[in-house]
Scaffold this motif. Structure first.
Motif, mmCIF file in Angstrom:
data_model
loop_
_atom_site.group_PDB
_atom_site.id
_atom_site.type_symbol
_atom_site.label_atom_id
_atom_site.label_comp_id
_atom_site.label_asym_id
_atom_site.label_seq_id
_atom_site.Cartn_x
_atom_site.Cartn_y
_atom_site.Cartn_z
ATOM 1 N N PHE A 183 44.355 41.829 37.922
ATOM 2 C CA PHE A 183 44.570 42.377 36.587
ATOM 3 C C PHE A 183 45.677 41.650 35.832
ATOM 4 O O PHE A 183 46.046 42.040 34.733
ATOM 5 C CB PHE A 183 44.905 43.871 36.677
ATOM 6 C CG PHE A 183 43.816 44.658 37.320
ATOM 7 C CD1 PHE A 183 42.632 44.914 36.642
ATOM 8 C CD2 PHE A 183 43.952 45.126 38.609
ATOM 9 C CE1 PHE A 183 41.613 45.627 37.227
ATOM 10 C CE2 PHE A 183 42.938 45.855 39.208
ATOM 11 C CZ PHE A 183 41.764 46.102 38.521
ATOM 12 N N PHE A 184 46.227 40.612 36.427
ATOM 13 C CA PHE A 184 47.318 39.865 35.807
ATOM 14 C C PHE A 184 46.789 38.554 35.239
ATOM 15 O O PHE A 184 45.826 37.988 35.742
ATOM 16 C CB PHE A 184 48.412 39.550 36.841
ATOM 17 C CG PHE A 184 49.067 40.754 37.402
ATOM 18 C CD1 PHE A 184 50.040 41.435 36.687
ATOM 19 C CD2 PHE A 184 48.712 41.234 38.648
ATOM 20 C CE1 PHE A 184 50.647 42.553 37.203
ATOM 21 C CE2 PHE A 184 49.319 42.355 39.181
ATOM 22 C CZ PHE A 184 50.287 43.019 38.454
ATOM 23 N N GLN A 185 47.465 38.077 34.204
ATOM 24 C CA GLN A 185 47.149 36.760 33.686
ATOM 25 C C GLN A 185 48.414 36.121 33.129
ATOM 26 O O GLN A 185 49.332 36.808 32.705
ATOM 27 C CB GLN A 185 46.048 36.807 32.640
ATOM 28 C CG GLN A 185 46.344 37.582 31.402
ATOM 29 C CD GLN A 185 45.139 37.565 30.464
ATOM 30 O OE1 GLN A 185 44.159 36.880 30.673
ATOM 31 N NE2 GLN A 185 45.230 38.325 29.399
ATOM 32 N N LEU A 229 53.722 29.474 40.245
ATOM 33 C CA LEU A 229 53.509 30.747 39.560
ATOM 34 C C LEU A 229 53.681 31.873 40.561
ATOM 35 O O LEU A 229 53.195 31.786 41.690
ATOM 36 C CB LEU A 229 52.097 30.826 38.981
ATOM 37 C CG LEU A 229 51.715 29.770 37.964
ATOM 38 C CD1 LEU A 229 50.262 29.967 37.544
ATOM 39 C CD2 LEU A 229 52.618 29.832 36.756
ATOM 40 N N ILE A 230 54.352 32.924 40.141
ATOM 41 C CA ILE A 230 54.532 34.094 40.990
ATOM 42 C C ILE A 230 53.996 35.294 40.228
ATOM 43 O O ILE A 230 54.494 35.622 39.143
ATOM 44 C CB ILE A 230 56.006 34.298 41.371
ATOM 45 C CG1 ILE A 230 56.510 33.073 42.131
ATOM 46 C CG2 ILE A 230 56.168 35.575 42.190
ATOM 47 C CD1 ILE A 230 58.000 33.097 42.415
ATOM 48 N N PHE A 231 52.955 35.912 40.779
ATOM 49 C CA PHE A 231 52.372 37.104 40.178
ATOM 50 C C PHE A 231 52.883 38.323 40.929
ATOM 51 O O PHE A 231 52.944 38.323 42.158
ATOM 52 C CB PHE A 231 50.838 37.063 40.267
ATOM 53 C CG PHE A 231 50.209 36.061 39.352
ATOM 54 C CD1 PHE A 231 49.805 36.427 38.083
ATOM 55 C CD2 PHE A 231 50.008 34.753 39.754
ATOM 56 C CE1 PHE A 231 49.215 35.504 37.237
ATOM 57 C CE2 PHE A 231 49.420 33.827 38.916
ATOM 58 C CZ PHE A 231 49.023 34.202 37.658
ATOM 59 N N ASP A 232 53.220 39.353 40.191
ATOM 60 C CA ASP A 232 53.656 40.604 40.786
ATOM 61 C C ASP A 232 52.485 41.251 41.510
ATOM 62 O O ASP A 232 51.328 41.031 41.165
ATOM 63 C CB ASP A 232 54.159 41.535 39.680
ATOM 64 C CG ASP A 232 55.283 42.423 40.141
ATOM 65 O OD1 ASP A 232 55.599 42.427 41.345
ATOM 66 O OD2 ASP A 232 55.852 43.124 39.292
ATOM 67 N N THR A 233 52.785 42.066 42.505
ATOM 68 C CA THR A 233 51.718 42.783 43.198
ATOM 69 C C THR A 233 51.389 44.067 42.449
ATOM 70 O O THR A 233 52.212 44.596 41.703
ATOM 71 C CB THR A 233 52.125 43.127 44.640
ATOM 72 O OG1 THR A 233 53.315 43.905 44.600
ATOM 73 C CG2 THR A 233 52.348 41.879 45.458
ATOM 74 N N LEU A 234 50.198 44.563 42.654
ATOM 75 C CA LEU A 234 49.743 45.771 41.977
ATOM 76 C C LEU A 234 49.381 46.806 43.029
ATOM 77 O O LEU A 234 48.477 46.592 43.825
ATOM 78 C CB LEU A 234 48.524 45.465 41.101
ATOM 79 C CG LEU A 234 47.913 46.628 40.343
ATOM 80 C CD1 LEU A 234 48.906 47.195 39.333
ATOM 81 C CD2 LEU A 234 46.640 46.198 39.641
ATOM 82 N N THR A 268 51.173 56.602 33.609
ATOM 83 C CA THR A 268 51.569 55.199 33.838
ATOM 84 C C THR A 268 50.392 54.282 34.100
ATOM 85 O O THR A 268 50.574 53.085 34.262
ATOM 86 C CB THR A 268 52.536 55.093 35.018
ATOM 87 O OG1 THR A 268 51.896 55.583 36.200
ATOM 88 C CG2 THR A 268 53.827 55.839 34.765
ATOM 89 N N ASN A 269 49.198 54.802 34.164
ATOM 90 C CA ASN A 269 48.014 54.000 34.473
ATOM 91 C C ASN A 269 47.632 53.127 33.277
ATOM 92 O O ASN A 269 47.252 53.642 32.233
ATOM 93 C CB ASN A 269 46.843 54.909 34.865
ATOM 94 C CG ASN A 269 45.685 54.134 35.415
ATOM 95 O OD1 ASN A 269 45.493 52.961 35.114
ATOM 96 N ND2 ASN A 269 44.875 54.786 36.228
ATOM 97 N N PRO A 270 47.741 51.787 33.397
ATOM 98 C CA PRO A 270 47.432 50.902 32.271
ATOM 99 C C PRO A 270 45.938 50.878 31.921
ATOM 100 O O PRO A 270 45.558 50.397 30.877
ATOM 101 C CB PRO A 270 47.890 49.533 32.745
ATOM 102 C CG PRO A 270 47.787 49.612 34.227
ATOM 103 C CD PRO A 270 48.102 51.041 34.586
ATOM 104 N N PHE A 271 45.096 51.413 32.790
ATOM 105 C CA PHE A 271 43.660 51.391 32.571
ATOM 106 C C PHE A 271 43.176 52.617 31.810
ATOM 107 O O PHE A 271 42.018 52.730 31.477
ATOM 108 C CB PHE A 271 42.928 51.256 33.902
ATOM 109 C CG PHE A 271 43.463 50.132 34.730
ATOM 110 C CD1 PHE A 271 43.265 48.804 34.340
ATOM 111 C CD2 PHE A 271 44.211 50.376 35.850
ATOM 112 C CE1 PHE A 271 43.785 47.760 35.072
ATOM 113 C CE2 PHE A 271 44.735 49.331 36.599
ATOM 114 C CZ PHE A 271 44.518 48.020 36.207
ATOM 115 N N LEU A 272 44.088 53.561 31.520
ATOM 116 C CA LEU A 272 43.736 54.769 30.777
ATOM 117 C C LEU A 272 44.360 54.780 29.394
ATOM 118 O O LEU A 272 44.647 55.822 28.853
ATOM 119 C CB LEU A 272 44.169 56.019 31.558
ATOM 120 C CG LEU A 272 43.532 56.221 32.914
ATOM 121 C CD1 LEU A 272 44.115 57.459 33.612
ATOM 122 C CD2 LEU A 272 42.019 56.362 32.785
ATOM 123 N N ALA A 273 44.579 53.625 28.837
ATOM 124 C CA ALA A 273 45.244 53.517 27.522
ATOM 125 C C ALA A 273 44.349 54.024 26.395
ATOM 126 O O ALA A 273 43.187 54.039 26.425
ATOM 127 C CB ALA A 273 45.631 52.081 27.247
#
Length: 72
Positions: free
Chosen positions: A38-40, A53-58, A67-72
């Motif tokens: 889900f990161f870019q 590149l360092i991507f944060d974990t989800l 807090t759910n980014p998918f329920l915006a």
């Protein structure tokens, strides 16, 4: 020329340690977008340069309705 058209340059599988490697032979600066889950990340890359590149974990178990980014 800027066309706003995305072209897939590379697709890879992330290894069990969370690592991947891409090597591109570029002749000019290029605007690229890396997509991982889900990161870019969008950035300009230059010929003969190396980037890390360092991507944060989800952790989806910690999301709730507020807090759910998918329920915006």
């Amino acid at each position: 020329m800027i066309t706003y058209t995305e072209t897939l340059l590379h697709k890879d599988i992330i290894d069990k340690n969370g690592k991947f490697s891409i090597k591109l032979d570029l002749e000019e600066v290029l605007l690229v977008r890396f997509k991982v889950d889900f990161f870019q990340a969008t950035m300009y890359i230059e010929p003969d340069k190396t980037y890390e590149l360092i991507f944060d974990t989800l952790d989806i178990t910690n999301f709730n309705e507020s807090t759910n980014p998918f329920l915006a």
